[in-house]
Structures are given as C-alpha cells and as structure tokens.
Write an enzyme that holds these catalytic residues in place. Structure first.
Site, PDB file in Angstrom:
ATOM      1  N   ARG A  22       9.194  12.936  -4.355  1.00  0.00           N
ATOM      2  CA  ARG A  22       9.922  12.247  -3.287  1.00  0.00           C
ATOM      3  C   ARG A  22       9.802  13.061  -2.012  1.00  0.00           C
ATOM      4  O   ARG A  22      10.212  14.224  -1.973  1.00  0.00           O
ATOM      5  CB  ARG A  22      11.405  12.102  -3.673  1.00  0.00           C
ATOM      6  CG  ARG A  22      11.689  10.852  -4.470  1.00  0.00           C
ATOM      7  CD  ARG A  22      13.134  10.794  -4.892  1.00  0.00           C
ATOM      8  NE  ARG A  22      14.053  10.692  -3.757  1.00  0.00           N
ATOM      9  CZ  ARG A  22      15.345  10.399  -3.917  1.00  0.00           C
ATOM     10  NH1 ARG A  22      15.846  10.196  -5.120  1.00  0.00           N
ATOM     11  NH2 ARG A  22      16.132  10.324  -2.866  1.00  0.00           N
ATOM     12  N   ARG A  67      13.601  19.777  -7.351  1.00  0.00           N
ATOM     13  CA  ARG A  67      13.324  18.412  -7.785  1.00  0.00           C
ATOM     14  C   ARG A  67      12.097  17.861  -7.049  1.00  0.00           C
ATOM     15  O   ARG A  67      11.280  17.152  -7.626  1.00  0.00           O
ATOM     16  CB  ARG A  67      14.561  17.535  -7.490  1.00  0.00           C
ATOM     17  CG  ARG A  67      14.501  16.149  -8.104  1.00  0.00           C
ATOM     18  CD  ARG A  67      15.859  15.473  -8.069  1.00  0.00           C
ATOM     19  NE  ARG A  67      16.065  14.758  -6.815  1.00  0.00           N
ATOM     20  CZ  ARG A  67      17.185  14.076  -6.526  1.00  0.00           C
ATOM     21  NH1 ARG A  67      18.205  14.057  -7.382  1.00  0.00           N
ATOM     22  NH2 ARG A  67      17.307  13.453  -5.381  1.00  0.00           N
ATOM     23  N   LYS A 114      25.368  12.966  -9.437  1.00  0.00           N
ATOM     24  CA  LYS A 114      26.294  11.839  -9.516  1.00  0.00           C
ATOM     25  C   LYS A 114      25.828  10.785 -10.526  1.00  0.00           C
ATOM     26  O   LYS A 114      26.629  10.286 -11.321  1.00  0.00           O
ATOM     27  CB  LYS A 114      26.415  11.220  -8.118  1.00  0.00           C
ATOM     28  CG  LYS A 114      27.604  10.336  -7.929  1.00  0.00           C
ATOM     29  CD  LYS A 114      27.681   9.875  -6.487  1.00  0.00           C
ATOM     30  CE  LYS A 114      26.376   9.241  -6.081  1.00  0.00           C
ATOM     31  NZ  LYS A 114      26.484   8.347  -4.934  1.00  0.00           N
ATOM     32  N   ARG A 158      20.449  15.496   5.288  1.00  0.00           N
ATOM     33  CA  ARG A 158      21.066  14.523   4.387  1.00  0.00           C
ATOM     34  C   ARG A 158      22.414  15.039   3.893  1.00  0.00           C
ATOM     35  O   ARG A 158      23.379  14.278   3.768  1.00  0.00           O
ATOM     36  CB  ARG A 158      20.151  14.263   3.185  1.00  0.00           C
ATOM     37  CG  ARG A 158      19.087  13.219   3.480  1.00  0.00           C
ATOM     38  CD  ARG A 158      17.995  13.212   2.437  1.00  0.00           C
ATOM     39  NE  ARG A 158      18.489  12.906   1.106  1.00  0.00           N
ATOM     40  CZ  ARG A 158      17.877  13.291  -0.021  1.00  0.00           C
ATOM     41  NH1 ARG A 158      16.768  14.015   0.043  1.00  0.00           N
ATOM     42  NH2 ARG A 158      18.374  12.960  -1.192  1.00  0.00           N
ATOM     43  N   ARG A 217      32.204   3.263   2.483  1.00  0.00           N
ATOM     44  CA  ARG A 217      31.629   4.296   3.359  1.00  0.00           C
ATOM     45  C   ARG A 217      32.483   4.484   4.605  1.00  0.00           C
ATOM     46  O   ARG A 217      32.321   5.475   5.311  1.00  0.00           O
ATOM     47  CB  ARG A 217      30.210   3.884   3.778  1.00  0.00           C
ATOM     48  CG  ARG A 217      29.207   3.952   2.634  1.00  0.00           C
ATOM     49  CD  ARG A 217      28.112   4.977   2.944  1.00  0.00           C
ATOM     50  NE  ARG A 217      27.383   5.377   1.739  1.00  0.00           N
ATOM     51  CZ  ARG A 217      26.272   4.804   1.310  1.00  0.00           C
ATOM     52  NH1 ARG A 217      25.737   3.813   1.988  1.00  0.00           N
ATOM     53  NH2 ARG A 217      25.672   5.239   0.226  1.00  0.00           N
TER      54      ARG A 217
END
Ligand code: IMP
Ligand code: MG
Length: 380
Positions: free
Chosen positions: A324, A318, A204, A336, A279
């Site tokens: 992360r 990633r 995104k 998630r 949201r």
C-alpha cells in the site's frame, strides 16, 4: 429490580426479563388526576357518588383521586379475577367484592387503564343487574388504538399509544405496581452498542472481528455499507453516488438512513459496533437519535490508543509487505495519524461529556488488547 443509569431517579428499569423506560412522570400523573377530579366534581355537583376502584391496578389512582375529591364521597373496590375458561384459550372474568347495595346510586368506575375494553365489558355486564342511577367510567390511562368496544368512556386522564406500561398500580407479572411513575416497555431490549475508534495501524479491524464473535455484535463499517449500497445500486446507494459523482459530501441523513437499514436487518443482534461513523458532532447526535428511535443507545466510544512512534513503525513495517503506497511513506503516515487525532478529538469530547469515552491501550499483543477491550465492555 435492577436500576441502570445513576444520575436520574426516573430511569430505565428491569422487571423480570424486560426493560422499561421512563414514560409519564409523577407530576404528569398528578395533573391528569387533578383534571379528572375537576371534571367529575363539576358534573356531579352535590351528589354523593360511590367511587368503585377496580383492583388491583387502580388502588393508587383511587387513593390519590379520593384524597383530592373536594366533596363527600364513598369509596369501594371490586376485583375482576381471571380464570381459565372451559376452552383454555378463553379468559373468563369473574367479579369479586361487590357487597354494597348500589340501588339508585351514582357510581363512577375508577379504572387504571383501558386497553381492549374486555374488562370494561365485564364491568358493564355485572352492573346491568344493579339498579344504579348512573354508571360512569373514568380511566387514568386509555389506549385508543387497542380499544375494541363501544362503551362510552366518560372521563379519560391520559391517552397513550398501544404499548405496555408499568407503574402507578400497573404491573408486569406482579412487579412494578409500587412505582410512583409510569414506564413504557422498551421494544429493543438491552444492547451493547459501541463506537470503535483507532488510528491507522492500531489494529481496529482485528479487534472488531474479535468483539463481534465474543459478544455477538454486528460490525457496521460505514465504508463497507457505502460500498455495498453503491455496488447493489440500492436507492440510498444511488443517492449517495449522485453526491460523490458531483464531488460533494454525502449528507449525514443519507448515511444515517443506510445505517438504519443495517440496524433494521439485525434486530436480534446483541448490539452493534459502529466503525467509521460518527466523524462529527452532528453525526454523533444523529446516531444518538437513531439509537434512541430504536429504544436503545450508544453505550461507549472505545478508542485504541497507540503512541505515534509505535504506529509509524508498525505502518512502515506493514508497507514493506502490503504494497500500500500510503503505508510506505513516513510523512504520509504521520499526516494520517495527525488527521485522525484532529477528527476524533471532537468525538472524544462528545462522548466524554456523556461519560462514555473509554481509551484502551492498543500497544501489546492482539490477545492483551482483546483482554483490555473485554474488560471495558464487561463493565458497561
Ligand atoms: P382491557 O384489555 O381493557 O380489558 O384491560 C385489561 C387489563 O389488562 C387492565 O385492567 C390491566 O390490568 C391490564 N393491562 C392492559 N394494558 C396494560 C398495560 O399496558 N400495562 C399493565 N397492565 C395492562
Ligand atoms: Mg385493571
């Protein structure tokens, strides 16, 4: 004349370079004329008045008005032609067409609109020499905030704000006189406003960057906006922080106020990409209201669609390099993604109901995806 939304006949229109939105319907205009007819015919009793329409604008009003007038009357027209004065900045009005003898007659001026009152002043100047019995002024539309004279307005149809309108005889550079209803100028001209969605790992951020450049859009990431306001200790930032510090959710209104400030900072943008907001249904509604208050709207919700397995693979990949923690654990990743779908389902329904939902295949090269996104945006 270009017409936009398809559902409704009374919709946003474009005349020359400007956009106009529906403002006063034909039914409302008719009611106002009925009232004018009622008031004037009651006041005049059996007297036979001369109605004087001021061309060009009042041709529709005059026609509709005299058709409804219940008693005998005469109708004539005059035209005030503007031409450049000796000083080029000075607009001098000259009267054309007053050929009838109006001595001792009751004259009612029919004006489409009274704005500054300059035209009205000229009408009064001209009629000073005519030995009329009575001169009364009737206007369909009146802009009290713009009116600078003190001539009495005897009959007023509809008071309107000091904004430019077209339709029902009124024009913008000669277009729009034919419209049966009245439209008001859109102060924010046409924008492309997108709500961008994508599950974690869908790319995104990369795509938002690209759209920003290609379409001259401003990317409003709610997370960034919050961080900016809190870091700079703006009033809204401090307010938001007070909720966050108590462990409470920041009220929608605070977020909306922050977004409003961002929109205000960028009034010359071609549009906005909203990212991270809305949201919830309530937020989506609040965003619609915010855009509406800017004479604009959300044009599309674009969601990048990527198969779960592809996302998991991408994020694990990633995680190997990004360090992360939440990218390194497969069950956290799956959670998630699930959470993302739970949350966006509501919004997909919200925007689908307005025919504004666009799912875009987010699998492929960055370039492939940008081409797909561009296709959607170019079609809006
Ligand atoms: P005035 O400022 O009262 O003299 O209005 C002058 C003329 O400007 C009117 O007779 C209209 O022809 C035009 N006018 C004023 N406001 C508008 C508007 O909102 N739309 C279109 N024409 C307008
Ligand atoms: Mg006029």
């Amino acid at each position: 004349m270009i017409i936009f939304a398809a559902q409704n006949k009374f919709r946003v229109i474009k005349l020359h370079d400007k956009y106009f939105k529906p403002f006063i319907s034909a039914v409302q205009i008719e009611k106002a004329i009925d009232r004018l007819v009622e008031e004037i015919s009651t006041d005049l009793g059996d007297e036979i008045p001369v109605f004087v329409g001021i061309l060009n604008g009042s041709f529709m009003l005059t026609s509709d008005f005299v058709k409804k007038y219940p008693k005998p009357c005469e109708v004539t027209f005059i035209k005030l032609a503007s031409y450049e004065g000796l000083k080029s900045s000075e607009d001098i009005q000259r009267l054309i067409g007053l050929t009838q003898d109006l001595t001792e007659r009751t004259v009612i001026i029919l004006e489409d609109i009274i704005d500054t009152g300059k035209t009205l002043a000229e009408v009064h100047r001209i009629f000073k020499n005519e030995k009329v019995k009575t001169l009364k002024i009737a206007t369909l539309f009146y802009k009290p905030e713009a009116y600078k004279k003190d001539f009495k307005l005897h009959y007023v149809g509809i008071e309107i704000p000091d904004k430019f309108i077209v339709g029902y005889g009124l024009d913008y550079n000669n277009l729009g006189r034919d419209l049966p209803e009245v439209y008001q100028i859109k102060e924010t001209q046409h924008m492309t406003n997108l709500v961008l969605f994508g599950p974690p790992g869908a790319g995104k951020g990369t795509q938002a960057e690209f759209l920003k450049g290609k379409y001259n859009l401003v990317h409003i990431s709610t997370g960034d906006v919050f961080r900016y306001n809190i870091k700079n200790e703006t009033a809204l930032g401090m307010l938001a922080k007070s909720y966050i510090d108590k462990g409470e959710l920041v009220p929608d209104q605070v977020t909306i106020d922050m977004l409003n400030a961002e929109v205000e900072k960028n009034t010359d943008a071609n549009g906005f990409i909203f990212d991270g907001f809305p949201r919830t249904n309530a937020q989506a509604k609040a965003l619609d209201e915010l855009m509406d208050s800017k004479d604009s709207a959300i044009n599309a919700m674009i969601a990048l669609e990527v198969d779960d397995e592809v996302l998991v693979k991408r994020l694990l990949e990633r995680g190997k390099t990004s360090g992360r923690a939440d990218d390194a654990n497969e069950s956290i990743i799956r959670n998630r993604i699930k959470e993302y779908y739970n949350k966006t389902a509501i919004l997909k329904d919200y925007y689908s109901a307005q025919s504004k939902y666009y799912g875009v295949d987010g699998v492929g090269s960055i370039e492939d995806i940008t081409v797909r996104l561009s296709k959607v945006i170019d079609s809006l």
